[in-house]
Design a protein around this motif. Structure first.
Motif, PDB file in Angstrom:
ATOM      1  N   TYR A 256      41.964  45.827  37.972  1.00 56.80           N
ATOM      2  CA  TYR A 256      41.530  47.215  38.127  1.00 56.80           C
ATOM      3  C   TYR A 256      42.379  47.957  39.159  1.00 56.80           C
ATOM      4  N   ILE A 257      42.422  49.282  39.026  1.00 59.97           N
ATOM      5  CA  ILE A 257      43.022  50.140  40.045  1.00 59.97           C
ATOM      6  C   ILE A 257      42.127  50.080  41.281  1.00 59.97           C
ATOM      7  N   GLU A 258      42.688  49.682  42.392  1.00 58.26           N
ATOM      8  CA  GLU A 258      41.873  49.434  43.587  1.00 58.26           C
ATOM      9  C   GLU A 258      41.080  50.669  44.011  1.00 58.26           C
ATOM     10  N   SER A 259      41.703  51.828  43.980  1.00 56.61           N
ATOM     11  CA  SER A 259      41.035  53.041  44.461  1.00 56.61           C
ATOM     12  C   SER A 259      39.902  53.499  43.549  1.00 56.61           C
ATOM     13  N   SER A 260      39.885  53.037  42.301  1.00 58.93           N
ATOM     14  CA  SER A 260      38.847  53.465  41.366  1.00 58.93           C
ATOM     15  C   SER A 260      37.771  52.409  41.164  1.00 58.93           C
ATOM     16  N   LEU A 261      37.899  51.250  41.816  1.00 59.73           N
ATOM     17  CA  LEU A 261      36.948  50.168  41.631  1.00 59.73           C
ATOM     18  C   LEU A 261      35.689  50.439  42.445  1.00 59.73           C
ATOM     19  N   GLN A 262      34.553  50.579  41.759  1.00 65.36           N
ATOM     20  CA  GLN A 262      33.303  50.951  42.417  1.00 65.36           C
ATOM     21  C   GLN A 262      32.373  49.774  42.678  1.00 65.36           C
ATOM     22  N   VAL A 263      32.674  48.611  42.116  1.00 67.55           N
ATOM     23  CA  VAL A 263      31.755  47.475  42.176  1.00 67.55           C
ATOM     24  C   VAL A 263      32.253  46.466  43.214  1.00 67.55           C
ATOM     25  N   ASP A 264      31.461  46.246  44.257  1.00 66.98           N
ATOM     26  CA  ASP A 264      31.885  45.379  45.355  1.00 66.98           C
ATOM     27  C   ASP A 264      32.198  43.962  44.873  1.00 66.98           C
ATOM     28  N   GLU A 265      31.375  43.436  43.963  1.00 62.93           N
ATOM     29  CA  GLU A 265      31.572  42.062  43.498  1.00 62.93           C
ATOM     30  C   GLU A 265      32.897  41.898  42.773  1.00 62.93           C
ATOM     31  N   LEU A 266      33.343  42.933  42.082  1.00 64.34           N
ATOM     32  CA  LEU A 266      34.639  42.868  41.414  1.00 64.34           C
ATOM     33  C   LEU A 266      35.778  43.001  42.419  1.00 64.34           C
ATOM     34  N   ASP A 267      35.551  43.766  43.471  1.00 69.86           N
ATOM     35  CA  ASP A 267      36.558  43.901  44.524  1.00 69.86           C
ATOM     36  C   ASP A 267      36.729  42.586  45.283  1.00 69.86           C
ATOM     37  N   LEU A 268      35.640  41.851  45.464  1.00 66.77           N
ATOM     38  CA  LEU A 268      35.697  40.576  46.174  1.00 66.77           C
ATOM     39  C   LEU A 268      36.561  39.551  45.446  1.00 66.77           C
ATOM     40  N   ALA A 269      36.716  39.711  44.131  1.00 62.62           N
ATOM     41  CA  ALA A 269      37.453  38.730  43.337  1.00 62.62           C
ATOM     42  C   ALA A 269      38.908  38.616  43.768  1.00 62.62           C
ATOM     43  N   VAL A 270      39.474  39.686  44.316  1.00 65.31           N
ATOM     44  CA  VAL A 270      40.895  39.651  44.686  1.00 65.31           C
ATOM     45  C   VAL A 270      41.114  39.428  46.180  1.00 65.31           C
ATOM     46  N   GLN A 271      40.038  39.377  46.954  1.00 64.47           N
ATOM     47  CA  GLN A 271      40.211  39.259  48.400  1.00 64.47           C
ATOM     48  C   GLN A 271      40.766  37.904  48.819  1.00 64.47           C
ATOM     49  N   SER A 272      40.552  36.878  47.984  1.00 61.39           N
ATOM     50  CA  SER A 272      41.096  35.557  48.307  1.00 61.39           C
ATOM     51  C   SER A 272      42.465  35.325  47.669  1.00 61.39           C
ATOM     52  N   LEU A 273      43.009  36.362  47.003  1.00 60.24           N
ATOM     53  CA  LEU A 273      44.312  36.233  46.350  1.00 60.24           C
ATOM     54  C   LEU A 273      45.384  36.942  47.183  1.00 60.24           C
ATOM     55  N   PRO A 274      46.623  36.475  47.133  1.00 59.83           N
ATOM     56  CA  PRO A 274      47.691  37.140  47.893  1.00 59.83           C
ATOM     57  C   PRO A 274      48.029  38.501  47.309  1.00 59.83           C
ATOM     58  N   ALA A 275      48.680  39.331  48.100  1.00 60.23           N
ATOM     59  CA  ALA A 275      49.111  40.647  47.624  1.00 60.23           C
ATOM     60  C   ALA A 275      50.040  40.480  46.429  1.00 60.23           C
ATOM     61  N   SER A 276      49.883  41.381  45.461  1.00 57.17           N
ATOM     62  CA  SER A 276      50.637  41.281  44.213  1.00 57.17           C
ATOM     63  C   SER A 276      51.880  42.152  44.249  1.00 57.17           C
ATOM     64  N   PRO A 277      52.955  41.719  43.599  1.00 56.96           N
ATOM     65  CA  PRO A 277      54.076  42.642  43.366  1.00 56.96           C
ATOM     66  C   PRO A 277      53.610  43.802  42.484  1.00 56.96           C
ATOM     67  N   ALA A 278      54.490  44.774  42.277  1.00 62.15           N
ATOM     68  CA  ALA A 278      54.156  45.904  41.401  1.00 62.15           C
ATOM     69  C   ALA A 278      53.667  45.376  40.054  1.00 62.15           C
ATOM     70  N   SER A 279      52.555  45.933  39.574  1.00 60.41           N
ATOM     71  CA  SER A 279      51.945  45.412  38.351  1.00 60.41           C
ATOM     72  C   SER A 279      51.259  46.538  37.589  1.00 60.41           C
ATOM     73  N   ILE A 280      50.737  46.204  36.426  1.00 57.44           N
ATOM     74  CA  ILE A 280      49.963  47.155  35.621  1.00 57.44           C
ATOM     75  C   ILE A 280      48.501  47.072  36.048  1.00 57.44           C
ATOM     76  N   ARG A 281      47.942  48.192  36.436  1.00 56.39           N
ATOM     77  CA  ARG A 281      46.527  48.281  36.795  1.00 56.39           C
ATOM     78  C   ARG A 281      45.855  49.309  35.879  1.00 56.39           C
ATOM     79  N   SER A 282      44.563  49.112  35.598  1.00 51.62           N
ATOM     80  CA  SER A 282      43.856  50.009  34.674  1.00 51.62           C
ATOM     81  C   SER A 282      42.372  50.004  34.982  1.00 51.62           C
ATOM     82  N   THR A 283      41.687  51.075  34.581  1.00 52.26           N
ATOM     83  CA  THR A 283      40.227  51.130  34.679  1.00 52.26           C
ATOM     84  C   THR A 283      39.563  50.440  33.499  1.00 52.26           C
ATOM     85  N   SER A 284      40.343  49.997  32.515  1.00 54.91           N
ATOM     86  CA  SER A 284      39.795  49.378  31.302  1.00 54.91           C
ATOM     87  C   SER A 284      40.064  47.885  31.291  1.00 54.91           C
TER      88      SER A 284
END
Length: 292
Positions: A195-223
């Protein structure tokens, strides 16, 4: 002589109930077969009779005030009584149920469950709103919400209905070219599709990436379906729901047994919801489908 507007009339009360459920005057007018001005006039008459506002405009449409929630309870009691009279005659369930749910849940589970429900009750109208967002405290536009994670809401009925996990997936061709990561730390070399970080409204979905390293440039989407297709197109490693990705022959699991983020779907209704036969029937149909 007292003004007739001082006494709530049935048509005004039931018109208000339609607006409270749908969140829009125009939608209520369409369902009721009247014009927008009639809806507005009836709401004004109800507010005049009750001595205060029953609706306020919110970000997602019209929402009920505390006085409005009292009016909803009264209107739903009347609606239930009328429905009981009809059901005593053996008629099928009628009316409308409006359900908001995340995009993946809607496609994989909600649509087939509601198709079976509608087949049993052909006169029941069903509206599905695909939205991955947190539950709202005073949500008025829907009868039932499916959300990710345990909701923190007041004056509502909430129950867990299903669990799943987010996992890491990619195509064999992508892994052959970019290399197969053997640890979470090695994901730093791979574009992460999510997901696009700035548009992610659900805390539980945001937590999924907190244990992952920063990503290189990638494709992000609200879908979420864009996530699946981007991963299937070889654009990187996708962080995807297991019930979608495990069934996709184009994808394979990455770091299986090393990384997974468990989540739950919860069903939420207003506190009056479980007593509404249409809402209760819809929730039963969803749970039956998930069990099946």
């Amino acid at each position: 002589m007292a003004s007739p507007s001082r006494e709530p009339q049935l048509d005004a009360l039931m018109t208000f109930l339609a607006v409270a459920r749908l969140g829009r005057y125009t939608a209520a007018a369409e369902v009721l077969g009247v014009n927008h001005s009639t809806v507005s006039r009836r709401i004004a008459a109800l507010e005049d009779a009750m001595g205060g506002r029953v609706l306020v405009r919110g970000a997602a449409g019209w929402e009920t005030t505390p006085l409005g929630r009292r009016a909803v309870a009264a209107a739903e009691r009347i609606e239930a009584s009328v429905r009981e009279l009809a059901e005593d005659g053996g008629t099928a369930m009628q009316g409308m149920v409006r359900i908001a749910a995340p995009e993946a849940f809607t496609s994989a589970f909600l649509v087939p469950a509601m198709a079976r429900l509608q087949a049993r009750h052909p006169e029941l109208s069903i509206e599905l709103i695909a939205a991955t967002q947190r539950v709202r405290q005073n949500r008025s536009g829907v009868d039932l919400e499916i959300v990710v994670g345990r909701p923190q809401v007041h004056r509502a009925f909430a129950v867990p209905i299903s669990s799943y996990a987010l996992g890491l997936y990619a195509t064999p061709a992508y892994l052959e070219g970019a290399g197969v990561p053997s640890s979470v730390a090695q994901l730093a070399r791979h574009p992460l599709i999510y997901y696009i970080e700035s548009s992610l409204q659900v805390d539980e979905l945001d937590l999924a990436v907190q244990s992952l390293p920063a990503s290189p440039a990638s494709i992000r989407s609200t879908s979420v379906f864009a996530h699946v297709e981007a991963a299937a197109a070889g654009a990187g490693i996708g962080l995807l729901p297991d019930f979608l990705a495990d069934a996709d022959p184009r994808l394979v699991r990455v770091l299986d047994g090393v990384y997974a983020h468990p989540l739950e779907y919860w069903a939420v209704t207003r506190d009056e919801g479980p007593r509404n036969p249409v809402v209760a029937e819809a929730l039963t149909a969803i749970r039956e489908h998930l069990t099946r």
